[in-house]
Design a protein around this motif. Structure first.
Motif, PDB file in Angstrom:
ATOM      1  N   GLN A  82      35.119  32.959  52.368  1.00  7.11           N
ATOM      2  CA  GLN A  82      34.663  32.264  51.319  1.00  7.11           C
ATOM      3  C   GLN A  82      34.141  33.200  50.292  1.00  7.11           C
ATOM      4  O   GLN A  82      34.616  33.194  48.918  1.00  7.11           O
ATOM      5  CB  GLN A  82      33.799  31.208  51.432  1.00  7.11           C
ATOM      6  N   PRO A  83      33.405  33.954  50.489  1.00  5.13           N
ATOM      7  CA  PRO A  83      32.818  35.166  49.471  1.00  5.13           C
ATOM      8  C   PRO A  83      33.969  35.928  48.933  1.00  5.13           C
ATOM      9  O   PRO A  83      33.947  36.411  47.913  1.00  5.13           O
ATOM     10  CB  PRO A  83      31.705  35.882  50.023  1.00  5.13           C
ATOM     11  N   LEU A  84      34.816  36.243  49.865  1.00  6.02           N
ATOM     12  CA  LEU A  84      36.002  37.096  49.444  1.00  6.02           C
ATOM     13  C   LEU A  84      36.773  36.660  48.168  1.00  6.02           C
ATOM     14  O   LEU A  84      37.156  36.908  47.153  1.00  6.02           O
ATOM     15  CB  LEU A  84      36.874  37.710  50.553  1.00  6.02           C
ATOM     16  N   ILE A  85      37.135  35.264  48.531  1.00  7.87           N
ATOM     17  CA  ILE A  85      37.838  34.372  47.635  1.00  7.87           C
ATOM     18  C   ILE A  85      37.304  34.207  46.407  1.00  7.87           C
ATOM     19  O   ILE A  85      37.573  34.293  45.223  1.00  7.87           O
ATOM     20  CB  ILE A  85      38.298  33.058  48.226  1.00  7.87           C
ATOM     21  N   SER A  86      35.834  34.128  46.396  1.00  2.89           N
ATOM     22  CA  SER A  86      34.965  33.592  45.135  1.00  2.89           C
ATOM     23  C   SER A  86      34.601  34.955  44.496  1.00  2.89           C
ATOM     24  O   SER A  86      34.079  34.910  43.416  1.00  2.89           O
ATOM     25  CB  SER A  86      33.507  33.076  45.576  1.00  2.89           C
ATOM     26  N   SER A  87      35.076  36.055  45.089  1.00  4.17           N
ATOM     27  CA  SER A  87      34.788  37.367  44.248  1.00  4.17           C
ATOM     28  C   SER A  87      35.697  37.548  43.261  1.00  4.17           C
ATOM     29  O   SER A  87      35.691  38.258  42.294  1.00  4.17           O
ATOM     30  CB  SER A  87      34.886  38.751  45.427  1.00  4.17           C
ATOM     31  N   LYS A  88      36.704  36.732  43.056  1.00  7.75           N
ATOM     32  CA  LYS A  88      37.812  36.866  42.128  1.00  7.75           C
ATOM     33  C   LYS A  88      38.772  38.208  42.065  1.00  7.75           C
ATOM     34  O   LYS A  88      39.184  38.608  41.323  1.00  7.75           O
ATOM     35  CB  LYS A  88      37.462  36.536  40.671  1.00  7.75           C
ATOM     36  N   ALA A  89      38.544  38.865  43.317  1.00 11.24           N
ATOM     37  CA  ALA A  89      39.282  40.083  43.352  1.00 11.24           C
ATOM     38  C   ALA A  89      40.789  39.997  44.009  1.00 11.24           C
ATOM     39  O   ALA A  89      41.280  41.050  44.006  1.00 11.24           O
ATOM     40  CB  ALA A  89      38.360  40.943  44.455  1.00 11.24           C
ATOM     41  N   TYR A  90      41.103  38.773  44.251  1.00 11.75           N
ATOM     42  CA  TYR A  90      42.470  38.446  44.899  1.00 11.75           C
ATOM     43  C   TYR A  90      43.202  37.670  43.814  1.00 11.75           C
ATOM     44  O   TYR A  90      42.907  36.503  43.632  1.00 11.75           O
ATOM     45  CB  TYR A  90      42.362  38.167  46.267  1.00 11.75           C
ATOM     46  N   ASP A  91      44.313  37.848  43.543  1.00 11.03           N
ATOM     47  CA  ASP A  91      45.321  36.972  42.874  1.00 11.03           C
ATOM     48  C   ASP A  91      46.129  36.025  43.692  1.00 11.03           C
ATOM     49  O   ASP A  91      46.129  35.096  43.600  1.00 11.03           O
ATOM     50  CB  ASP A  91      46.306  37.975  41.934  1.00 11.03           C
TER      51      ASP A  91
END
Length: 205
Positions: A82-91
């Motif tokens: 969840q934090p990874l997705i929320s980081s907005k680093a991934y398209d």
């Protein structure tokens, strides 16, 4: 004095433009997050995808969160993704679990997939379903694998990456099982290379 101010303005403007260009270059990087299990980390599928995308002249960053025998609901329960997705680093967020030909697997693809879909929408990421394949011993369930992944992607407005469908067409046409590794379930290098080709084709071509 006016000449000095003018010169300083030109220098500062050039510096600002330079920074804008650098920011643009950073923004052009494509981020892909892989969430799955051994069907993803065998033969390092994310790196195979990265190599193919970069061969097209694009910059890409890949990250993999994959653990043995994990389903997407297990990753969600762990709380790491969840934090990874929320980081907005991934398209792109590519989710993968086992074949999921039965009703419980279908339910997880749809219901747990909805959790990922909602979070992706909130963070301007595109959710993708990595359709896998059954073991050779369960080859008769392949149609269920295809249907459940296809339905889940449609219901959650996600991108379908129909790797399993491509595998089945090849095997049914050639009677060749070389996409499978020695254990009759995990992919051979060739199988992972085909998976990477399908993913890149459906995301970037």
């Amino acid at each position: 004095m006016n000449k000095l101010l003018t010169l300083m303005f030109i220098v500062l403007s050039a510096f600002a433009c330079s920074n804008d260009q650098e920011n643009t270059e950073i923004d052009e990087n494509i981020g892909i997050l892989f969430i799955g299990n051994s069907l993803t980390y065998f033969n390092d599928l994310p790196i195979l995808v990265k190599e193919r995308v970069e061969a097209q002249g694009k910059e890409v960053v890949v990250k993999m969160v994959a653990k043995p025998n994990y389903a997407i609901v297990d990753h969600w329960a762990d709380g790491e993704v969840q934090p990874l997705i929320s980081s907005k680093a991934y398209d792109y967020v590519i989710i993968q679990q086992g074949p999921s030909s039965q009703s419980d697997g279908r339910q997880m693809l749809i219901e747990s997939g909805k959790l990922y879909s909602d979070l992706c929408k909130q963070n301007n990421a595109k959710l993708c379903y990595f359709m896998v394949w059954p073991s050779i011993s369960n080859y008769g369930t392949f149609d269920g694998v295809i249907k459940n992944h296809t339905d889940a992607a449609a219901m959650n407005n996600a991108i379908l990456l129909p790797v399993g469908e491509v595998w089945k067409e090849y095997i049914d046409t050639t009677n060749n099982l070389d996409y499978y590794g020695p254990d009759g379930f995990h992919p051979s290098v060739k199988g992972s290379e085909v998976a990477a080709d399908v993913i890149v084709q459906h995301l970037f071509n």
